[in-house]
Design an enzyme around this catalytic site. Structure first.
Site, mmCIF file in Angstrom:
data_model
loop_
_atom_site.group_PDB
_atom_site.id
_atom_site.type_symbol
_atom_site.label_atom_id
_atom_site.label_comp_id
_atom_site.label_asym_id
_atom_site.label_seq_id
_atom_site.Cartn_x
_atom_site.Cartn_y
_atom_site.Cartn_z
ATOM 1 N N ASP A 55 76.025 44.288 37.178
ATOM 2 C CA ASP A 55 74.732 44.425 36.511
ATOM 3 C C ASP A 55 73.692 44.230 37.606
ATOM 4 O O ASP A 55 73.516 43.114 38.117
ATOM 5 C CB ASP A 55 74.601 43.355 35.421
ATOM 6 C CG ASP A 55 73.222 43.356 34.777
ATOM 7 O OD1 ASP A 55 72.294 44.004 35.313
ATOM 8 O OD2 ASP A 55 73.074 42.692 33.732
ATOM 9 N N ASN A 82 70.648 54.960 41.486
ATOM 10 C CA ASN A 82 70.628 55.894 40.352
ATOM 11 C C ASN A 82 70.568 55.181 38.996
ATOM 12 O O ASN A 82 70.047 55.736 38.038
ATOM 13 C CB ASN A 82 71.897 56.767 40.436
ATOM 14 C CG ASN A 82 72.196 57.495 39.156
ATOM 15 O OD1 ASN A 82 71.609 58.528 38.869
ATOM 16 N ND2 ASN A 82 73.111 56.943 38.345
ATOM 17 N N TYR A 151 59.679 53.034 30.407
ATOM 18 C CA TYR A 151 60.440 53.899 31.325
ATOM 19 C C TYR A 151 59.487 54.621 32.283
ATOM 20 O O TYR A 151 59.697 54.598 33.509
ATOM 21 C CB TYR A 151 61.256 54.902 30.501
ATOM 22 C CG TYR A 151 62.065 55.876 31.327
ATOM 23 C CD1 TYR A 151 63.273 55.498 31.903
ATOM 24 C CD2 TYR A 151 61.627 57.195 31.526
ATOM 25 C CE1 TYR A 151 64.030 56.391 32.649
ATOM 26 C CE2 TYR A 151 62.375 58.096 32.267
ATOM 27 C CZ TYR A 151 63.571 57.684 32.832
ATOM 28 O OH TYR A 151 64.322 58.581 33.573
ATOM 29 N N LYS A 155 59.269 54.216 36.383
ATOM 30 C CA LYS A 155 59.524 55.309 37.323
ATOM 31 C C LYS A 155 58.332 55.483 38.268
ATOM 32 O O LYS A 155 58.504 55.809 39.446
ATOM 33 C CB LYS A 155 59.857 56.600 36.571
ATOM 34 C CG LYS A 155 61.205 56.528 35.836
ATOM 35 C CD LYS A 155 62.365 56.322 36.812
ATOM 36 C CE LYS A 155 63.714 56.285 36.156
ATOM 37 N NZ LYS A 155 64.840 56.174 37.090
HETATM 38 N N1 LIG Z 1 68.850 62.494 32.202
HETATM 39 C C1 LIG Z 1 67.664 62.999 32.509
HETATM 40 O O1 LIG Z 1 67.226 64.012 31.923
HETATM 41 C C2 LIG Z 1 66.830 62.358 33.596
HETATM 42 C C3 LIG Z 1 65.553 62.876 33.854
HETATM 43 C C4 LIG Z 1 64.787 62.329 34.877
HETATM 44 C C5 LIG Z 1 65.284 61.279 35.621
HETATM 45 N N2 LIG Z 1 66.521 60.787 35.360
HETATM 46 C C6 LIG Z 1 67.009 59.682 36.188
HETATM 47 O O2 LIG Z 1 68.218 60.078 36.813
HETATM 48 C C7 LIG Z 1 69.115 58.956 36.880
HETATM 49 C C8 LIG Z 1 70.405 59.277 36.152
HETATM 50 O O3 LIG Z 1 70.081 59.616 34.813
HETATM 51 P P1 LIG Z 1 71.201 59.753 33.677
HETATM 52 O O4 LIG Z 1 70.529 60.340 32.489
HETATM 53 O O5 LIG Z 1 72.394 60.371 34.250
HETATM 54 O O6 LIG Z 1 71.494 58.204 33.398
HETATM 55 P P2 LIG Z 1 72.242 57.570 32.125
HETATM 56 O O7 LIG Z 1 73.129 58.568 31.495
HETATM 57 O O8 LIG Z 1 71.225 56.895 31.266
HETATM 58 O O9 LIG Z 1 73.156 56.462 32.812
HETATM 59 C C9 LIG Z 1 72.547 55.314 33.310
HETATM 60 C C10 LIG Z 1 73.495 54.676 34.298
HETATM 61 O O10 LIG Z 1 72.883 53.473 34.767
HETATM 62 C C11 LIG Z 1 73.801 52.409 34.600
HETATM 63 N N3 LIG Z 1 73.111 51.161 34.341
HETATM 64 C C12 LIG Z 1 72.217 50.883 33.362
HETATM 65 N N4 LIG Z 1 71.855 49.593 33.425
HETATM 66 C C13 LIG Z 1 72.537 49.055 34.477
HETATM 67 C C14 LIG Z 1 72.592 47.768 35.046
HETATM 68 N N5 LIG Z 1 71.890 46.746 34.543
HETATM 69 N N6 LIG Z 1 73.400 47.568 36.110
HETATM 70 C C15 LIG Z 1 74.142 48.590 36.608
HETATM 71 N N7 LIG Z 1 74.129 49.832 36.119
HETATM 72 C C16 LIG Z 1 73.345 50.055 35.049
HETATM 73 C C17 LIG Z 1 74.671 52.816 33.412
HETATM 74 O O11 LIG Z 1 75.873 52.067 33.439
HETATM 75 P P3 LIG Z 1 76.636 51.667 32.076
HETATM 76 O O12 LIG Z 1 77.385 52.912 31.642
HETATM 77 O O13 LIG Z 1 77.523 50.554 32.483
HETATM 78 O O14 LIG Z 1 75.588 51.268 31.085
HETATM 79 C C18 LIG Z 1 74.834 54.302 33.670
HETATM 80 O O15 LIG Z 1 75.845 54.523 34.608
HETATM 81 C C19 LIG Z 1 68.362 57.772 36.269
HETATM 82 O O16 LIG Z 1 67.708 57.052 37.278
HETATM 83 C C20 LIG Z 1 67.359 58.450 35.372
HETATM 84 O O17 LIG Z 1 66.225 57.662 35.099
HETATM 85 C C21 LIG Z 1 67.305 61.304 34.359
#
Ligand SMILES: NC(=O)c1ccc[n+]([C@@H]2O[C@H](COP(=O)([O-])OP(=O)(O)OC[C@H]3O[C@@H](n4cnc5c(N)ncnc54)[C@H](OP(=O)(O)O)[C@@H]3O)[C@@H](O)[C@H]2O)c1
Length: 252
Positions: A55, A82, A151, A155
């Site tokens: 975490d 990430n 959020y 960011k």
């Molecule tokens: N998806 C989009 O459309 C989008 C758009 C713009 C930017 N982003 C950015 O791109 C990145 C990846 O996005 P995503 O949508 O693939 O992410 P996601 O599906 O929400 O996954 C989040 C990841 O972060 C981990 N995480 C959350 N809290 C944590 C903690 N306290 N310690 C360690 N790990 C933790 C989660 O692990 P667990 O599985 O263990 O919870 C998971 O692996 C993020 O930074 C997000 O903000 C995403």
């Protein structure tokens, strides 16, 4: 190299990209269960990577993760911040509590910061070949989306953190850059109402959301020597969403 939140969705694709390029790749999930699921998913893709439970908002767990990397590999060259708390509170800003705000910032800002500090102190500054840091921010840092106050604010803070770290760590030989994605196709898209998915795609000048591999490509560039003269940069990867003044159905 280390990818935080590398156990699913975009992080998993980033892990895959680096592992396939031959990097010794560590990733963490927040819990034992989610990390094990990530390891299974990577194994199913034929990808060799090492999962660690951490975490990142917890300083002791971050220290323990770096102890383990030190014990197993003895060095680190790339850190990808990430992991994110999506802050899906489903309410407007006036109903966001202090705890909600703290939880999001604890992962997205403080978590990324303390993992970076640890990577620099433990490895990057001690190695002749310094390390590289890549953060994942979001295009929502500059163009807000509704009811995601914590959020979006986190960011924006990451963008400022990247510039601040780049300024101070540049003279020490450490580069810090950031990829700011827009829509990314994650498992959440698989359960999205098709009309809403079509509406989102219409909002993209390129007509599609990013794949995790698209984002991994930008991250790989920022981690590579091809970007060796770049630091403090926020590289947007959002199919052109940020360059439009209005979405197509509002245009006149
Ligand atoms: N998806 C989009 O459309 C989008 C758009 C713009 C930017 N982003 C950015 O791109 C990145 C990846 O996005 P995503 O949508 O693939 O992410 P996601 O599906 O929400 O996954 C989040 C990841 O972060 C981990 N995480 C959350 N809290 C944590 C903690 N306290 N310690 C360690 N790990 C933790 C989660 O692990 P667990 O599985 O263990 O919870 C998971 O692996 C993020 O930074 C997000 O903000 C995403």
């Amino acid at each position: 190299m280390l990818v935080t939140g590398g156990n699913r969705n975009t992080g998993l694709d980033i892990v895959e990209r680096f592992a396939r390029e031959g990097a010794r790749t560590f990733f963490c999930g927040a819990s034992a269960g989610s990390t094990a699921k990530g390891a299974e998913a990577l194994a199913a893709r034929g990808v060799a990577a090492e999962g660690l439970v951490c975490d990142i908002s917890d300083a002791a767990q971050v220290a323990a993760m770096f102890d383990e990397i030190e014990r197993r590999a003895g060095r680190l060259d790339v850190l990808v911040n990430n992991a994110a708390n999506q802050g899906l509170h489903g309410c407007g800003p006036l109903d966001v509590t202090a705890d909600m705000m703290r939880e999001v910032f604890a992962v997205n800002v403080f978590g990324g910061f303390q993992v970076t500090r640890e990577a620099c102190n433990r490895f990057f500054l001690k190695q002749e070949t310094r390390g590289v840091v890549v953060f994942l921010s979001s295009n929502t840092a500059r163009r807000a989306i509704r009811n995601r106050t914590a959020y979006c604010a986190s960011k924006g803070a990451i963008n400022s953190l990247v510039r601040s770290l780049a300024l101070d760590l540049g003279p020490l030989g450490v580069r810090v850059n950031c990829c700011a994605p827009g829509y990314i196709h994650t498992e959440r898209w698989d359960v999205l109402d098709p009309a809403l998915a079509a509406r989102r795609r219409k909002n993209c000048p390129l007509g599609r959301e990013a794949s995790g591999a698209d984002i991994a490509g930008v991250v790989a560039f920022l981690a590579s020597d091809d970007s060796s003269n770049m630091t403090g940069e926020i590289v947007t990867c959002d199919a052109g969403c940020s360059c439009q003044h209005m979405p197509p159905d509002c245009d006149c």
